[in-house]
Motif scaffolding. Structure first.
Motif, PDB file in Angstrom:
ATOM      1  N   ALA A  64      -7.054  -2.298  10.234  1.00 16.74           N
ATOM      2  CA  ALA A  64      -5.692  -1.843   9.945  1.00 16.74           C
ATOM      3  C   ALA A  64      -4.819  -3.010   9.476  1.00 16.74           C
ATOM      4  O   ALA A  64      -4.027  -2.864   8.528  1.00 16.74           O
ATOM      5  CB  ALA A  64      -5.091  -1.190  11.190  1.00 16.74           C
ATOM      6  N   ARG A  65      -4.969  -4.181  10.118  1.00 16.40           N
ATOM      7  CA  ARG A  65      -4.200  -5.354   9.690  1.00 16.40           C
ATOM      8  C   ARG A  65      -4.590  -5.773   8.280  1.00 16.40           C
ATOM      9  O   ARG A  65      -3.737  -6.159   7.473  1.00 16.40           O
ATOM     10  CB  ARG A  65      -4.428  -6.511  10.661  1.00 16.40           C
ATOM     11  N   GLN A  66      -5.885  -5.698   7.979  1.00 17.22           N
ATOM     12  CA  GLN A  66      -6.343  -6.083   6.640  1.00 17.22           C
ATOM     13  C   GLN A  66      -5.793  -5.126   5.581  1.00 17.22           C
ATOM     14  O   GLN A  66      -5.438  -5.554   4.472  1.00 17.22           O
ATOM     15  CB  GLN A  66      -7.871  -6.097   6.579  1.00 17.22           C
ATOM     16  N   ASN A  67      -5.705  -3.840   5.910  1.00 13.36           N
ATOM     17  CA  ASN A  67      -5.128  -2.880   4.965  1.00 13.36           C
ATOM     18  C   ASN A  67      -3.667  -3.204   4.691  1.00 13.36           C
ATOM     19  O   ASN A  67      -3.180  -3.067   3.553  1.00 13.36           O
ATOM     20  CB  ASN A  67      -5.265  -1.462   5.504  1.00 13.36           C
ATOM     21  N   THR A  68      -2.942  -3.638   5.724  1.00 15.01           N
ATOM     22  CA  THR A  68      -1.550  -4.040   5.546  1.00 15.01           C
ATOM     23  C   THR A  68      -1.457  -5.251   4.629  1.00 15.01           C
ATOM     24  O   THR A  68      -0.584  -5.317   3.737  1.00 15.01           O
ATOM     25  CB  THR A  68      -0.905  -4.354   6.906  1.00 15.01           C
ATOM     26  N   GLU A  69      -2.350  -6.224   4.821  1.00  9.88           N
ATOM     27  CA  GLU A  69      -2.377  -7.408   3.956  1.00  9.88           C
ATOM     28  C   GLU A  69      -2.695  -7.010   2.509  1.00  9.88           C
ATOM     29  O   GLU A  69      -2.123  -7.573   1.569  1.00  9.88           O
ATOM     30  CB  GLU A  69      -3.415  -8.409   4.465  1.00  9.88           C
ATOM     31  N   ARG A  70      -3.616  -6.056   2.362  1.00 10.48           N
ATOM     32  CA  ARG A  70      -3.981  -5.607   1.002  1.00 10.48           C
ATOM     33  C   ARG A  70      -2.774  -4.993   0.289  1.00 10.48           C
ATOM     34  O   ARG A  70      -2.529  -5.266  -0.898  1.00 10.48           O
ATOM     35  CB  ARG A  70      -5.125  -4.602   1.089  1.00 10.48           C
ATOM     36  N   LEU A  71      -2.014  -4.163   0.999  1.00  9.99           N
ATOM     37  CA  LEU A  71      -0.832  -3.546   0.399  1.00  9.99           C
ATOM     38  C   LEU A  71       0.228  -4.588   0.077  1.00  9.99           C
ATOM     39  O   LEU A  71       0.915  -4.509  -0.955  1.00  9.99           O
ATOM     40  CB  LEU A  71      -0.269  -2.487   1.342  1.00  9.99           C
ATOM     41  N   THR A  72       0.360  -5.587   0.949  1.00  9.89           N
ATOM     42  CA  THR A  72       1.335  -6.655   0.712  1.00  9.89           C
ATOM     43  C   THR A  72       0.944  -7.496  -0.495  1.00  9.89           C
ATOM     44  O   THR A  72       1.806  -7.899  -1.294  1.00  9.89           O
ATOM     45  CB  THR A  72       1.452  -7.554   1.954  1.00  9.89           C
ATOM     46  N   ALA A  73      -0.371  -7.765  -0.629  1.00 10.96           N
ATOM     47  CA  ALA A  73      -0.841  -8.605  -1.739  1.00 10.96           C
ATOM     48  C   ALA A  73      -0.730  -7.896  -3.082  1.00 10.96           C
ATOM     49  O   ALA A  73      -0.540  -8.539  -4.126  1.00 10.96           O
ATOM     50  CB  ALA A  73      -2.285  -9.026  -1.484  1.00 10.96           C
ATOM     51  N   GLY A  74      -0.834  -6.574  -3.083  1.00  4.98           N
ATOM     52  CA  GLY A  74      -0.708  -5.825  -4.339  1.00  4.98           C
ATOM     53  C   GLY A  74      -1.783  -6.193  -5.342  1.00  4.98           C
ATOM     54  O   GLY A  74      -2.980  -6.205  -5.037  1.00  4.98           O
ATOM     55  N   ASP A  75      -1.364  -6.542  -6.548  1.00  4.80           N
ATOM     56  CA  ASP A  75      -2.311  -6.845  -7.624  1.00  4.80           C
ATOM     57  C   ASP A  75      -3.068  -8.153  -7.400  1.00  4.80           C
ATOM     58  O   ASP A  75      -4.079  -8.403  -8.069  1.00  4.80           O
ATOM     59  CB  ASP A  75      -1.571  -6.919  -8.975  1.00  4.80           C
ATOM     60  N   THR A  76      -2.589  -8.991  -6.501  1.00  3.90           N
ATOM     61  CA  THR A  76      -3.273 -10.269  -6.268  1.00  3.90           C
ATOM     62  C   THR A  76      -4.460 -10.115  -5.303  1.00  3.90           C
ATOM     63  O   THR A  76      -5.207 -11.066  -5.106  1.00  3.90           O
ATOM     64  CB  THR A  76      -2.302 -11.312  -5.699  1.00  3.90           C
ATOM     65  N   TRP A  77      -4.597  -8.931  -4.735  1.00  4.21           N
ATOM     66  CA  TRP A  77      -5.700  -8.706  -3.789  1.00  4.21           C
ATOM     67  C   TRP A  77      -7.031  -8.650  -4.534  1.00  4.21           C
ATOM     68  O   TRP A  77      -7.167  -7.955  -5.543  1.00  4.21           O
ATOM     69  CB  TRP A  77      -5.487  -7.414  -3.021  1.00  4.21           C
TER      70      TRP A  77
END
Length: 218
Positions: A64-77
């Motif tokens: 769940a934390r990684q999904n939050t990081e993915r959404l925060t990173a956006g296109d840079t993920w």
């Protein structure tokens, strides 16, 4: 690289959280600043490991934390599918994991230990919990039972003593359960004597009439 490199190479596709299993298929090794991903180099090679309930819960929370990081990173993920990643999705470097582990042990005021020492700790916990050496061999993915016994032979004398104590406790407990309880000694007082209804008196006593006559004579 050992267990640290294997965790760095772990992917979500290698986890089955519903059934509580983890399959080790990849590891990341590091040489200087260069990292390389390949198959595990342990003697036992690829293997599936059972996970406990607490670890499964932690992995779900981490996901769940990684999904939050993915959404925060956006296109840079960068989607790599790895379980442990940087804030942009790339796999973490084994050396960084080692450095962070050492920092955590110092903050917790623990004795100096290596990340790889956790492997030995897991074996000790299994043996102390009563599991045999075969379980240790399979869990740690050692190639033979003899190797497992050679590595962890120092733990065995203490466990052997404890097993003897545990066996004796079982035997003594069963013996006490079969033994009939001891009857307590009687604390009952003697029954009182029945009154004499024949009109006779005990030897040495005066009747009421005798006592009255003695009073008149005086």
């Amino acid at each position: 690289m050992g267990c640290g490199g294997e965790f760095c190479g772990l992917r979500w596709a290698d986890l089955d959280l519903d059934n509580g299993t983890m399959t080790i298929r990849w590891q990341i090794t590091q040489n200087g600043t260069q990292t390389f991903e390949g198959k595990p180099k342990t003697d036992a090679g690829e293997a599936t490991i059972n996970l406990d309930t607490t670890t499964i819960e932690e992995l779900r929370a981490h996901q769940a934390r990684q999904n939050t990081e993915r959404l925060t990173a956006g296109d840079t993920w960068i989607h790599t599918g790895h379980v442990f990643t940087t804030p942009t999705g790339t796999p973490v470097d084994p050396n960084d994991v080692t450095d962070q582990f050492e920092q955590l042990t110092m903050e917790a005021e623990l004795p100096p230990i290596r990340l790889h020492d956790l492997r030995d700790g897991a074996a000790t916990f299994l043996l102390t919990a009563g599991y045999d050496m075969k379980v240790v061999q399979q869990t740690l993915r050692l190639s033979s039972l003899a190797i497992a016994a050679d590595i962890y032979t120092s733990v065995l004398p203490q466990l052997a003593r404890q097993s003897a104590e545990d066996a004796a406790a079982i035997v003594l407990g069963a013996h006490r359960a079969r033994r009939p309880p001891r009857r307590p000694k009687s604390t009952q007082l003697p029954a009182p004597k029945a009154p004499d209804l024949s009109g006779g008196q005990a030897e040495g006593s005066n009747t009421t009439a005798e006592a009255a006559g003695a009073a008149d004579a005086s």
